[in-house]
Scaffold this active site. Structure first.
Site, PDB file in Angstrom:
ATOM      1  N   ASP A   1      -6.057  -4.005  -1.737  1.00  0.00           N
ATOM      2  CA  ASP A   1      -4.894  -3.655  -0.927  1.00  0.00           C
ATOM      3  C   ASP A   1      -4.216  -4.885  -0.320  1.00  0.00           C
ATOM      4  O   ASP A   1      -4.883  -5.703   0.318  1.00  0.00           O
ATOM      5  CB  ASP A   1      -5.383  -2.727   0.206  1.00  0.00           C
TER       6      ASP A   1
ATOM      7  N   SER B   1       0.828  -1.205   0.000  1.00  0.00           N
ATOM      8  CA  SER B   1       0.000   0.000   0.000  1.00  0.00           C
ATOM      9  C   SER B   1       0.867   1.263   0.000  1.00  0.00           C
ATOM     10  O   SER B   1       1.642   1.468  -0.924  1.00  0.00           O
ATOM     11  CB  SER B   1      -0.928  -0.069   1.218  1.00  0.00           C
TER      12      SER B   1
END
Lengths: 486, 225
Positions: free
Chosen positions: A352, A90
Site C-alpha cells: 500500500d 489505496s
C-alpha cells in the site's frame, strides 16, 4: 413462505438521500447569483466551453472509507467542478482510477462509480482462507472479540486440565470401586477428544501462519479486487498503460477565466497512483514510473497499479512485478534517473502506498507556475479516534503505542509538505470518520453504513466549498511561489 | 462372542508397518510440491483437501503448470505419485484404525462393544471417501483445469470433512480407551510385545526420516524463475 429477496442497494439510495439533497440544494442556493445573498461559485480559472471549472484532485487512502470520497466528489461534480489531474493512494487510488476512465473529463462520473459500488460485494474482496475471513470479520465487527476469544481458550484449557486430573483420580478410584470403570473410560475418551481439538486448533494456527508466510505475509490474495478493477477498466476501454494515459490526458478545449502568464500550455490531465516498493524501498508513482519495470510499458496491467496501491500490508498479499529486464540499458537508465540506483531489481514487490504517502498532494506542486491557474483540491479522511487525539503520553496499550509510532512515520511525509506549504492545506476538505461506528477495514459494511459514509463525504464537500476562497488561495500560492524563487 | 478378527494385534503390526512405509514414501514425494503463484511457493496435500473456495484447487494446479518445465514435471509426478501411493496408504491407515477399534471393542461392556464395532466399520466409509477424493484430485490435475460447480465443490468438501471426522474419531476413541486399559492395568501381557513392535516400527520410521531429511537433494530447493 416466500423467499426473502434482499433489497439491492441502488445509486438512487445514495444520491436521493434526504440529507444529500438538502445539502446540495442549500449549497446551490448559496452559489446562485440569482438568489438573494447568492454569489457565484468560483474555484478555478480553468474552464471548458460548458462552464465547468477544473481543479486537480488528490484522494486519501482509507480502506472502505473510500465511499466517503465518492460522496465528496459527487458534490463537486454537481457544482460543476471537473478534475484535470487526479492522484490517489489505496482507496483514493480506486476512486481516482474510476474517475479517470469513466466517460470524458467534462462528464459527471459519480453515478457510474456508485453503480460499481452497488454491484460489488465488499466482503468478496476479503478473499483469503475461510478461517482468516471469519477471524477478520469477528475481529472487526464484534466488540472485545479478542478478550472473549481469550476467555473461551481459558475455559477449554481449564476443562482439559480437569479432565486430565479426572483421568488420574478415576483410574485410582476405579480399582477400588469397579462401578466407576465405565466413567473412567468415558473420561479418557473425552480427554482424547479435547486433546484432538487442541491439537487441530494448534496445527490449524500453525498452518495459517505457514500460509501467511507462503503468500508473502498477506492474508488475502487480492485476486477478486484485481479482477474487479480490471473488468471496470476494460469496460471503459482501458486495457493498457497507453490507454490509461490517453484517457487521463484527453481534455476538452480549455480557456482561462482571467489571463495568466503561464497560459494554457502544458495544462493537461494525468493520473497518479502511489505504491510503496519494498525491494528498493521507494515510493512509486504509477503510471509515470512504468519505465522502471518494462521497456514496453503496455505489457504491464493498469489494474495492477491500483492493486499495488491498495495492498494493505498483511491484509492483502503484496503485488509483484516479476521479470524486470534489469540488464536492459533503458531499465538501468530509468532506475538511475528516478532513484540513482545502478543495479535494478529483477522483481519489485509493492504494498500500500499509504505506508509512505497516503495523501500525495505534493505531486501537484509545480515550481514553474507563479500564479496558479487552478487549485489542488484534496480529500482528507480523518478516522483518528478520540483516544488517538489525546495528548496523554502514558496510558497507551501496546497496540496504541505501535499505532501512534506507525502513524507518525506514515503521515509525516505528506504532513511535512503541508506544513511547509500551508496554502495547499486550504484546498483540503476533511471528512470526519472518527465515529466508533466506522472501521476502515470493515469490509462487512451494512448498506446503511455505506450510505452514511457517502453522506458524510457529501456534507464535508459542501462545508469545504462554502469556505473555500479561490482569490485568497491564488494570492497566497502566488506569494509562496515568489518567496520560493527568491 | 467370537472376535471379529483373530490375532488382531499381529495384523495391526503388519498394517502399521505398511502405513509407515507408505507415509515415508509420501513425505519424500511431498518435498517436491511447488507451484508458481507470483513467486515459487511450497504447498501441501492439505491445501488440496481444504480449499478455501472452488477456485483454489484449479488455481493451485495452474500454479504447478506455470512452473518451469523441469520443476513442473517433478512436481506433477510427485503429486500424482503421492495420490497413487495414497491408495496403498489407505488400507494400512483405515485397517489400523479398524483393528484398534476391534481390539478395544473386545474388552468393552456390551454398549461400548457396539460403539467401537460401529466405529471400526465406519472406517470403511472413510476409506471410500478418501479413495473418491483421490480420484477427484487425480482427475483435476490437467493444464486446462476448471473450477467445479458449487454443488460438486460442496460435496467434495463434505466428503473430506466426513473422512477426517470418522478417522479422527476412530483414532482418538481407540487410543484413549487403550491408554485407559494400559494405565489401569487391564491388559494382557502378550499385548505388550506387540506394543513394543509398534514402538520399534515408529523408531525405525523416525530414524529413516531423520537420515532422509539430512540428505540434501538439489531439486528440493525452490527454482529461481
Amino acid at each position: 413462505m416466500p423467499a426473502k429477496n434482499p433489497v439491492k442497494l441502488t445509486v438512487s439510495d445514495f444520491i436521493h438521500n434526504r440529507v444529500v439533497i438538502e445539502e446540495l440544494e442549500s449549497l446551490k442556493k448559496t452559489f446562485d447569483p440569482a438568489a438573494s445573498g447568492g454569489k457565484p461559485l468560483i474555484v478555478s480559472d480553468v474552464l471548458d466551453a460548458e462552464g465547468h471549472q477544473y481543479v486537480n484532485l488528490v484522494q486519501k487512502g482509507g480502506g472502505v472509507f473510500g465511499i466517503a470520497l465518492v460522496g465528496y466528489t459527487y458534490i463537486l461534480e454537481e457544482m460543476g467542478i471537473r478534475f484535470l489531474r487526479l492522484a490517489g493512494t489505496s482507496a483514493g487510488a480506486i476512486n481516482t482510477a474510476l474517475m479517470t476512465v469513466i466517460k470524458n473529463k467534462s462528464d459527471k462520473k459519480s453515478a457510474e462509480v456508485l453503480q460499481a459500488i452497488c454491484d460489488l460485494d465488499f466482503f468478496s474482496l476479503v478473499d483469503g482462507h475461510p478461517a482468516a475471513r471469519t477471524l477478520i470479520k469477528n475481529f472487526i465487527t464484534r466488540k472485545n472479540y479478542i478478550d472473549k476469544a481469550k476467555n473461551k481458550l481459558l475455559v477449554v484449557l481449564a476443562a482439559f486440565a480437569l479432565l486430565i486430573a479426572g483421568d488420574v483420580v478415576l483410574v485410582g478410584l476405579s480399582s477400588k470401586y469397579p462401578a466407576l470403570y465405565v466413567w473412567t473410560g468415558i473420561c479418557f475418551i473425552l480427554s482424547g477428544f479435547l486433546s484432538l481439538v487442541l491439537g487441530i486448533g494448534i496445527s490449524y494456527v500453525i498452518d495459517l501462519f505457514k500460509r501467511l508466510k507462503n503468500s508473502g505475509y498477506g492474508i488475502n490474495p487480492g485476486d477478486v479486487f484485481y479482477d474487479w478493477i480490471k473488468r471496470l477498466l476494460l469496460e471503459n476501454q482501458v486495457a493498457t498503460v497507453s490507454d490509461l494515459n490517453r484517457k487521463a490526458a484527453i481534455c476538452p478545449a480549455l480557456q482561462l477565466r482571467v489571463p495568466n502568464q503561464s497560459g494554457l500550455e502544458e495544462l493537461k490531465g494525468d493520473v497518479t497512483f502511489i505504491a510503496s516498493e519494498l525491494v528498493t524501498q521507494n515510493k512509486i508513482q504509477f503510471p509515470a514510473m512504468c519505465s522502471l519495470f518494462r521497456t514496453d510499458v503496455d505489457t504491464l496491467s493498469p489494474a495492477g497499479f491500483i492493486r499495488a496501491s491498495m495492498s494493505i500490508p498483511l491484509f492483502f498479499e503484496s503485488y509483484m512485478i516479476n521479470d524486470i529486464p534489469a540488464d536492459d540499458i533503458r531499465i538501468k537508465d530509468a532506475w538511475k534517473k528516478f532513484f540513482g540506483i545502478t543495479q535494478p531489481p529483477s522483481t519489485a514487490r509493492f504494498v500500500d502506498g499509504g505506508i509512505l504517502s497516503n495523501f500525495p498532494i505534493s505531486i501537484f506542486f509545480n515550481a514553474n507556475v507563479t500564479v496558479p491557474r487552478l487549485p489542488s483540491f484534496g480529500i482528507d479522511l480523518d478516522d483518528s479516534k478520540p483516544a488517538d487525539k489525546q495528548e496523554n503520553a502514558f496510558s497507551w496499550s501496546l497496540t496504541g503505542y505501535f499505532g501512534r509510532m506507525f502513524n507518525t512515520i506514515r503521515n509525516y511525509y505528506d504532513k511535512d509538505f503541508l506544513l511547509k506549504n500551508e496554502v495547499y492545506q486550504r484546498g483540503v476538505g476533511k471528512v470526519d470518520l472518527s465515529s466508533d461506528q466506522y472501521n476502515w477495514l470493515n469490509f462487512f459494511l451494512s448498506d446503511k453504513d455505506k450510505i452514511d459514509m457517502f453522506v458524510l463525504g457529501a456534507k464535508a464537500a459542501c462545508e469545504f466549498l462554502r469556505t473555500f476562497d479561490w482569490d485568497t488561495y491564488k494570492n497566497d500560492r502566488t506569494d509562496l511561489q515568489i518567496q520560493l524563487k527568491k | 462372542m467370537e472376535p471379529v478378527i483373530a490375532n488382531a494385534w499381529c495384523w495391526l503390526c503388519f498394517s502399521a508397518a505398511l502405513l509407515l512405509l507408505t507415509a515415508f514414501i509420501m513425505l519424500r514425494q511431498a518435498r517436491h510440491f511447488y507451484l508458481l503463484d507470483v513467486v515459487v511457493r511450497k504447498f501441501s496435500i492439505i491445501d488440496l483437501q481444504f480449499p478455501a473456495s472452488s477456485k483454489e484447487i484449479p488455481e493451485l494446479i495452474k500454479g504447478i503448470y506455470a512452473l518451469p518445465a523441469p520443476q513442473r514435471s517433478r512436481t506433477l509426478s510427485a503429486l500424482r505419485g503421492q495420490l497413487w501411493v495414497d491408495f496403498l496408504f489407505m488400507p494400512a491407515l483405515y485397517g489400523s484404525i479398524f483393528l484398534l477399534c476391534i481390539q478395544v471393542a473386545d474388552k468393552m461392556t456390551p454398549a461400548g462393544e457396539i460403539f467401537f464395532e460401529c466405529l471400526a466399520w465406519l472406517q470403511l466409509i472413510a476409506w471410500l471417501f478418501d479413495a473418491m477424493e483421490n480420484g477427484y484430485l487425480l482427475n483435476k490435475i490437467k493444464p486446462d483445469v476448471t473450477p467445479s460447480t458449487p454443488e460438486v465443490h460442496k460435496a467434495y468438501q463434505q466428503m473430506v470433512f466426513a473422512k477426517w471426522i470418522l478417522l479422527l474419531t476412530g483414532i482418538v476413541c481407540a487410543l484413549s480407551a487403550l491408554l485407559f486399559f494400559w494405565v489401569s492395568g487391564k491388559y494382557e501381557t502378550r499385548s505388550l510385545h506387540y506394543l513394543l513392535i509398534l514402538v520399534g516400527e515408529g523408531i525405525v520410521f523416525v530414524i529413516a526420516e531423520v537420515i532422509a531429511g539430512r540428505r540434501k537433494v538439489p531439486e528440493d530447493a525452490a527454482p529461481v524463475v
